[in-house]
Scaffold this motif. Structure first.
Motif, mmCIF file in Angstrom:
data_model
loop_
_atom_site.group_PDB
_atom_site.id
_atom_site.type_symbol
_atom_site.label_atom_id
_atom_site.label_comp_id
_atom_site.label_asym_id
_atom_site.label_seq_id
_atom_site.Cartn_x
_atom_site.Cartn_y
_atom_site.Cartn_z
ATOM 1 N N ALA A 1 0.815 -1.214 0.000
ATOM 2 C CA ALA A 1 0.000 0.000 0.000
ATOM 3 C C ALA A 1 0.847 1.263 0.000
ATOM 4 O O ALA A 1 0.385 2.320 -0.434
ATOM 5 C CB ALA A 1 -0.935 -0.004 1.209
ATOM 6 N N ASP B 1 -0.582 4.811 0.845
ATOM 7 C CA ASP B 1 -2.041 4.753 0.712
ATOM 8 C C ASP B 1 -2.638 3.984 1.883
ATOM 9 O O ASP B 1 -1.930 3.455 2.744
ATOM 10 C CB ASP B 1 -2.420 4.073 -0.610
ATOM 11 C CG ASP B 1 -2.097 4.927 -1.818
ATOM 12 O OD1 ASP B 1 -2.238 6.167 -1.725
ATOM 13 O OD2 ASP B 1 -1.670 4.358 -2.848
ATOM 14 N N THR B 2 -3.936 3.877 1.912
ATOM 15 C CA THR B 2 -4.612 3.097 2.939
ATOM 16 C C THR B 2 -4.334 1.617 2.696
ATOM 17 O O THR B 2 -4.078 1.200 1.561
ATOM 18 C CB THR B 2 -6.124 3.360 2.910
ATOM 19 O OG1 THR B 2 -6.626 3.072 1.590
ATOM 20 C CG2 THR B 2 -6.426 4.810 3.270
ATOM 21 N N PRO B 3 -4.373 0.780 3.757
ATOM 22 C CA PRO B 3 -4.001 -0.637 3.615
ATOM 23 C C PRO B 3 -4.760 -1.382 2.526
ATOM 24 O O PRO B 3 -4.196 -2.270 1.876
ATOM 25 C CB PRO B 3 -4.317 -1.206 5.002
ATOM 26 C CG PRO B 3 -4.134 -0.050 5.928
ATOM 27 C CD PRO B 3 -4.636 1.146 5.168
ATOM 28 N N ASP B 4 -6.045 -1.032 2.307
ATOM 29 C CA ASP B 4 -6.829 -1.751 1.304
ATOM 30 C C ASP B 4 -6.278 -1.561 -0.108
ATOM 31 O O ASP B 4 -6.512 -2.396 -0.995
ATOM 32 C CB ASP B 4 -8.296 -1.311 1.355
ATOM 33 C CG ASP B 4 -8.448 0.186 1.098
ATOM 34 O OD1 ASP B 4 -7.982 0.981 1.935
ATOM 35 O OD2 ASP B 4 -9.028 0.555 0.051
ATOM 36 N N LYS B 5 -5.521 -0.480 -0.331
ATOM 37 C CA LYS B 5 -4.932 -0.255 -1.650
ATOM 38 C C LYS B 5 -3.884 -1.319 -1.980
ATOM 39 O O LYS B 5 -3.632 -1.607 -3.149
ATOM 40 C CB LYS B 5 -4.308 1.129 -1.716
ATOM 41 C CG LYS B 5 -5.307 2.281 -1.654
ATOM 42 C CD LYS B 5 -6.243 2.265 -2.840
ATOM 43 C CE LYS B 5 -7.164 3.475 -2.807
ATOM 44 N NZ LYS B 5 -8.133 3.453 -3.955
#
Length: 242
Positions: free
Chosen positions: A91, A94-98
């Motif tokens: 990530a 960016d945010t972890p979901d990225k």
């Protein structure tokens, strides 16, 4: 006799791997069928530092290439240091979901038919408390890969993390960490059985303690393999497939 230079060391290492293929093999996975790479296969290796650093040596790809001469087989190393199955380390800022979005983008671009998954070491530092999350993330990764690759069944090979090797002080005693790692290894083995995947336990089969006496270390810090360690890992892989 003077020490071998790096070229000769690599030459003899690759030669020994080639000779290994002439020896009998045994099945090590939960899938009891013989493992084989087919003409046209696209093989992805995805995982944490174990997979990322492997690209510096290439022993695993070399072994699988010479085992099936004449077949058009492509390899992609998608490893990322200190990563988890949902790509947290990818990530960046960016945010972890990225991170997981990037995993899916890489899988989509390559569309593998075979995927070697080598996670567990980085996740194990979350301790037993992180084990259920790790199981869920592994399932999510495998489901996403299969969804991206379509109706044809992806052949998964699950690789356990290595044992935390005991080296000299001031490096820490790995006994406690190995107890945690063992639980992650069991979880990966159970997942292989559930998903009808092949499974290879580097935790049990890549273990210098079986040699007795003095031995050459597999790692440079207890958890990251050296050139020699990756050669031994490739030998383990070769013996594991019929």
């Amino acid at each position: 006799m003077p020490p071998l230079n790096n070229f000769m060391q690599r030459f003899f290492a690759l030669l020994s791997l080639g000779l290994l293929l002439l020896l009998p093999h045994f099945a090590a996975g939960q899938n009891t069928n013989s493992f084989e790479l087919l003409d046209g296969d696209r093989v992805a290796l995805i995982g944490d530092t174990f997979i990322e650093r492997e690209q510096s040596y290439g022993y695993l790809e070399y072994l699988m290439t010479i085992r099936y001469p004449g077949r058009d087989i492509k390899f992609r190393n998608l490893g990322w240091s200190a990563d988890t199955p949902v790509g947290v380390s990818r990530a960046g800022f960016d945010t972890p979901d990225k991170g997981f979005d990037r995993v899916k983008e890489q899988i989509t671009a390559f569309k593998p038919t075979v995927v070697f998954i080598g996670y567990g070491m980085a996740s194990s530092f979350d301790g037993i408390a992180g084990l259920d999350r790790f199981k869920s993330e592994m399932e999510k990764l495998m489901d996403s890969i299969q969804d991206i690759c379509g109706k044809d069944k992806v052949r998964f090979v699950l690789l356990s993390p290595i044992r935390h090797e005991k080296l000299f002080a001031p490096l820490p005693d790995p006994a406690e960490h190995n107890q945690v790692l063992e639980q992650y290894v069991k979880a990966i083995e159970s997942l292989a059985q559930k998903r009808d995947a092949w499974y290879i336990s580097f935790f049990t089969k890549l273990d210098n303690r079986t040699l007795g006496g003095n031995y050459y270390p597999l790692t440079d810090n207890g958890i990251h393999l050296t050139d020699y360690g990756y050669r031994r890992a490739a030998e383990t892989l070769g013996y594991a497939f019929k």
